[in-house]
Design a protein around this motif. Structure first.
Motif, PDB file in Angstrom:
ATOM      1  N   LEU A 158       0.824  -1.202   0.000  1.00  0.00           N
ATOM      2  CA  LEU A 158       0.000   0.000   0.000  1.00  0.00           C
ATOM      3  C   LEU A 158       0.864   1.259   0.000  1.00  0.00           C
ATOM      4  N   LEU A 159       1.943   1.261   0.786  1.00  0.00           N
ATOM      5  CA  LEU A 159       2.802   2.443   0.854  1.00  0.00           C
ATOM      6  C   LEU A 159       3.517   2.681  -0.477  1.00  0.00           C
ATOM      7  N   GLU A 160       3.958   1.610  -1.122  1.00  0.00           N
ATOM      8  CA  GLU A 160       4.660   1.770  -2.390  1.00  0.00           C
ATOM      9  C   GLU A 160       3.729   2.232  -3.498  1.00  0.00           C
ATOM     10  N   SER A 161       2.442   1.894  -3.382  1.00  0.00           N
ATOM     11  CA  SER A 161       1.471   2.341  -4.382  1.00  0.00           C
ATOM     12  C   SER A 161       0.814   3.664  -4.003  1.00  0.00           C
ATOM     13  N   HIS A 162       1.298   4.293  -2.923  1.00  0.00           N
ATOM     14  CA  HIS A 162       0.803   5.588  -2.444  1.00  0.00           C
ATOM     15  C   HIS A 162      -0.663   5.539  -2.044  1.00  0.00           C
ATOM     16  N   LYS A 190       6.122  13.752  -3.021  1.00  0.00           N
ATOM     17  CA  LYS A 190       6.411  13.446  -4.428  1.00  0.00           C
ATOM     18  C   LYS A 190       5.133  13.143  -5.191  1.00  0.00           C
ATOM     19  N   ASN A 191       4.132  12.635  -4.472  1.00  0.00           N
ATOM     20  CA  ASN A 191       2.884  12.254  -5.118  1.00  0.00           C
ATOM     21  C   ASN A 191       1.877  13.397  -5.127  1.00  0.00           C
ATOM     22  N   PHE A 222      -8.798  21.748  -5.106  1.00  0.00           N
ATOM     23  CA  PHE A 222      -7.692  21.205  -5.895  1.00  0.00           C
ATOM     24  C   PHE A 222      -7.696  19.682  -5.976  1.00  0.00           C
ATOM     25  N   LYS A 223      -8.706  19.041  -5.388  1.00  0.00           N
ATOM     26  CA  LYS A 223      -8.771  17.565  -5.366  1.00  0.00           C
ATOM     27  C   LYS A 223      -7.498  16.963  -4.773  1.00  0.00           C
ATOM     28  N   ARG A 224      -6.969  17.627  -3.762  1.00  0.00           N
ATOM     29  CA  ARG A 224      -5.707  17.220  -3.158  1.00  0.00           C
ATOM     30  C   ARG A 224      -5.951  16.565  -1.803  1.00  0.00           C
ATOM     31  N   LYS A 225      -5.349  15.415  -1.590  1.00  0.00           N
ATOM     32  CA  LYS A 225      -5.522  14.685  -0.334  1.00  0.00           C
ATOM     33  C   LYS A 225      -4.633  15.269   0.759  1.00  0.00           C
ATOM     34  N   THR A 226      -5.020  15.044   1.993  1.00  0.00           N
ATOM     35  CA  THR A 226      -4.253  15.505   3.151  1.00  0.00           C
ATOM     36  C   THR A 226      -4.037  14.345   4.111  1.00  0.00           C
TER      37      THR A 226
END
Length: 569
Positions: A158-162, A190-191, A222-226
Motif C-alpha cells: 500500500l505504501l509503495e502504491s501511495h 512526491k505524489n 484542488f482535489k488534493r488529499k491531506t
C-alpha cells in the motif's frame, strides 16, 4: 668609509617578521611591521587561534625572497607577530631561535593534528541529534519490522502504491514509528499529497480544526488529499479524539497516529474502527547493529575488528579524519546494540555521546592504537560506550501496557508454581519503579483466588506482607514481597472458592424475573409486627441441637443447587 658601507650592507634580522634585511633598511622596515601589526590586532578583537599561528610558523623561511621589499610582503605573513607578544603560546622559545623557525614541536604537531582530525567529525555531530540526522527517507533504508513492512506485506504494498490508509502505529519508544511517518511524508510530497504533522503534547483542538478546514478546502478546490500525522496521539483526551471521527470517516483527512500506549485503552473505540492498528515491536539486535553500522559509515569512523589491529575502514574519511583517524571497536558496537534494548534513538544518541567525549579527550591526548606501530588515532572502546549508555532504568511504564503485562506474568508464574519466574517478574516491576503496595494488593487477591482453602495461611501471609510494605517502604520491603511471592509459588493451589463464587454470580446474572424473596424462617424479627407477620417462624437454632438440623437455607426456586460443582457452559 669602507667600514661604514660594510656595516650598512650587513644583514640584520627583524625581530617582528624574522626577515633578514640590510642594516640600513632595518629601522624603516621595523616601523612598517609594527604599524601593520597594530592595524591587524585592533583593540577588542579576539586573539588569533592556535592553528593559523602554527601553520604560519611552520612555513619555511625561504618561502619569501630574502631581498623582497617589505611593501610586497603578503598580509598572511603577519600572524607570527603574535608569537612575540603572547606569552606561553610558542613554548617559551625566542623569536629568533632556530627551533622556532623549523616549525612547531612534536607535541604541538600532534595537538594540531588531533584538532584537525576531529574537526570534521565534531562538526558532523553538532546541531541535530544523530538519531534525527540519520532518519531514513525511503522504505529501502528502513531497518527492522520485517513482519509488518517486509517484502510482499500488505502495508508495504500500500505504501509503495501511495495508497495510504488511516493508521495507528503502536510500539515502544525508538522502534521506528516517527521514522515510518517521515518516510510516508516524503513519499506523499512526491505524489502531490499534503502532509501535516502535529504533536498531541503541544497541539490544541483549534489546531486540529484549522488543519481539517484547510484539508476540506484543498480537497474541494484542488482535489488534493491531506495526511495528518499526530505524534503521541494518546495524549489527546476522548473529546479531542472525537474531532477526527467524521473527517476520517468521509476521507477528508487520512489519519496516522503514533502511540506508545495500548490503543485499546487510550484511543476511542470509534476511532479505532476507522483505522488499522499496526503493531511495531522492539528492534532486534541484528537490526540495531545494521543501524549503528550505517551511523558509523556516515561519520567516517573506522571499525577496529577483534583480530585486526587497524580494522577495515567503514567508509572513506575526510582529509582531516584520514590524517588523524577515529576508531571504534566492533565489540563496542555490539554492546550498544544489546544495551539499548531495541531503542534505536537511545543507541544512536549513546554512540554520539561516546564519540564526542573521546574527541574532546583525543585533542590533547591522542591514543596509539597499534602495537609497535607509529599511527595514532582516537579509540572508542566498549568501556567508553558503556559509560555513555548507562542503563539507569528498565523499560517499564507504571500506567501503560507493560504494567499490565508484568503483573499478569507474575500472577501466572505463581499459579504455575515457578518460583524463579515469579521472582523475576517481581524484580522487573520493582526495579522499574512499580508501587510496592500495588504488588502487595495483588498478592492479597492471589491468596484467596488461587490458593484459597488449600493453604488458609496464605491470606495471612499476604496481609502481613502488605502491612510490612506500608511500614518500611522501598527498597527495604522488596525482600518482604519476595518472601511472599516464593511462598505463594510453592503453596498448594485451589480455586474451589473462587469458582464457586463465580457460579453464584452467574446464577444471579442469568436469573429471569424478580429475585426470589428471603424465606420467612430466615428473616430477622426485631419487632412484634414482624413476628406477627411470620418473620423468623419455624427457624431452628442450630446450637440447641446435638444432631444435624434439617433446614432449608436457599430460596424455594434454588433448592438442591450446588455451586461447588462445575457448571455446564
Amino acid at each position: 668609509m669602507e667600514g661604514a658601507e660594510e656595516a650598512a650592507a650587513a644583514l640584520v634580522q627583524c625581530p617582528v617578521c624574522l626577515r633578514e634585511l640590510p642594516g640600513a633598511h632595518i629601522n624603516s622596515h621595523l616601523d612598517r611591521c609594527l604599524q601593520a601589526a597594530e592595524g591587524e590586532a585592533e583593540p577588542g578583537s579576539s586573539p588569533p587561534s592556535k592553528r593559523p599561528r602554527l601553520a604560519a610558523a611552520a612555513a619555511p623561511p625561504g618561502s619569501q625572497a630574502q631581498g623582497e621589499p617589505a611593501e610586497a610582503r603578503p598580509a598572511a605573513a603577519a600572524p607570527p607577530v603574535f608569537s612575540l607578544f603572547q606569552k606561553g603560546r610558542g613554548g617559551g622559545q625566542s623569536p629568533g631561535a632556530p627551533g622556532r623557525r623549523s616549525g612547531p614541536g612534536r607535541a604541538g604537531a600532534a595537538a594540531a593534528k588531533a584538532e584537525d582530525g576531529g574537526a570534521a567529525l565534531a562538526q558532523k555531530l553538532e546541531g541535530k541529534p544523530l538519531a534525527e540526522r540519520l532518519r531514513p527517507d525511503t522504505l529501502g533504508d528502513y531497518v527492522g519490522q520485517e513482519r509488518v513492512l517486509g517484502a510482499h506485506t500488505l502495508l508495504r504494498s500500500l505504501l509503495e502504491s501511495h495508497e495510504i490508509p488511516s493508521l495507528i502505529l503502536w510500539g515502544p519508544p525508538g522502534c521506528g514509528k516517527t521514522t515510518l511517518a517521515h518516510i510516508i511524508a516524503n513519499s506523499s510530497k512526491k505524489n502531490g499529497t499534503r502532509f501535516v504533522t502535529l504533536s498531541a503534547t503541544s497541539a490544541k483542538t483549534d489546531d486540529v480544526r484549522d488543519v481539517i478546514s484547510q484539508a476540506q478546502n484543498e480537497k474541494r478546490l484542488f482535489k488534493r488529499k491531506t495526511i495528518l500525522f499526530i505524534d503521541e496521539i494518546h495524549r489527546f483526551n476522548k473529546s479531542q479524539q472525537d474531532t477526527f471521527l467524521p473527517h476520517v470517516e468521509c476521507g477528508t483527512v487520512t489519519l496516522i497516529g503514533a502511540t506508545t500506549e495500548n490503543p485499546s485503552f487510550q484511543v476511542n473505540a470509534a476511532l479505532l474502527s476507522r483505522c488499522r492498528v499496526i503493531v511495531l515491536e522492539k528492534l532486534s539486535v541484528e537490526a540495531m547493529e545494521a543501524i549503528l553500522m550505517r551511523a558509523v559509515r556516515s561519520l567516517g569512523v573506522q571499525i577496529l575488528g577483534q583480530g585486526d589491529q587497524h580494522g577495515s575502514s567503514a567508509t572513506g574519511s575526510s582529509s582531516e579524519s584520514s590524517e588523524f583517524p577515529v576508531y571504534i571497536e566492533e565489540k563496542a558496537l555490539n554492546t550498544i546494540a544489546y544495551l539499548c534494548d531495541g531503542d534505536a534513538r537511545t543507541g544512536l544518541n549513546g554512540l554520539q555521546l561516546a564519540v564526542q567525549a573521546r574527541l574532546a579527550v583525543g585533542k590533547t591526548t591522542p591514543l596509539n592504537i597499534t602495537k609497535g606501530g607509529s599511527a595514532d588515532g582516537i579509540l572508542i572502546t566498549e568501556e567508553h560506550v558503556k559509560e555513555g549508555l548507562q542503563r539507569s532504568h528498565i523499560l517499564y511504564d507504571r500506567a501503560g501496557e507493560e504494567h499490565y503485562n508484568c503483573i499478569s506474568a507474575l500472577h501466572k508464574s505463581m499459579r504455575g508454581s515457578d518460583e524463579n519466574a515469579s521472582l523475576y517478574w517481581l524484580a522487573r516491576m520493582l526495579e522499574g519503579g512499580e508501587d510496592p503496595l500495588y504488588v502487595a494488593r495483588r498478592l492479597v487477591r492471589f491468596a484467596s483466588e488461587d490458593i484459597g482453602l488449600a493453604d488458609p495461611l496464605a491470606l495471612t501471609q499476604a496481609v502481613a506482607a502488605y502491612q510490612g510494605c506500608h511500614f518500611i517502604g522501598m527498597p527495604e520491603c522488596e525482600v518482604i514481597l519476595a518472601q511472599c511471592v516464593v511462598y505463594f509459588a510453592r503453596a498448594p493451589k485451589s480455586i474451589e472458592v473462587y469458582r464457586a463464587y463465580g457460579n453464584v454470580k452467574e446464577c444471579l446474572r442469568m436469573h429471569t424475573g424478580p429475585l426470589p424473596p428471603v424465606p420467612l424462617h430466615l428473616r430477622n424479627a426485631p419487632t412484634r409486627l414482624m413476628k406477627n407477620l411470620g418473620y423468623g417462624k419455624g427457624y431452628k437454632y442450630n446450637p440447641m441441637y446435638k444432631e444435624p438440623v434439617q433446614q432449608d437455607y436457599l430460596p424455594e426456586e434454588l433448592k438442591g443447587t450446588d455451586f461447588f460443582k462445575e457448571r455446564k457452559t
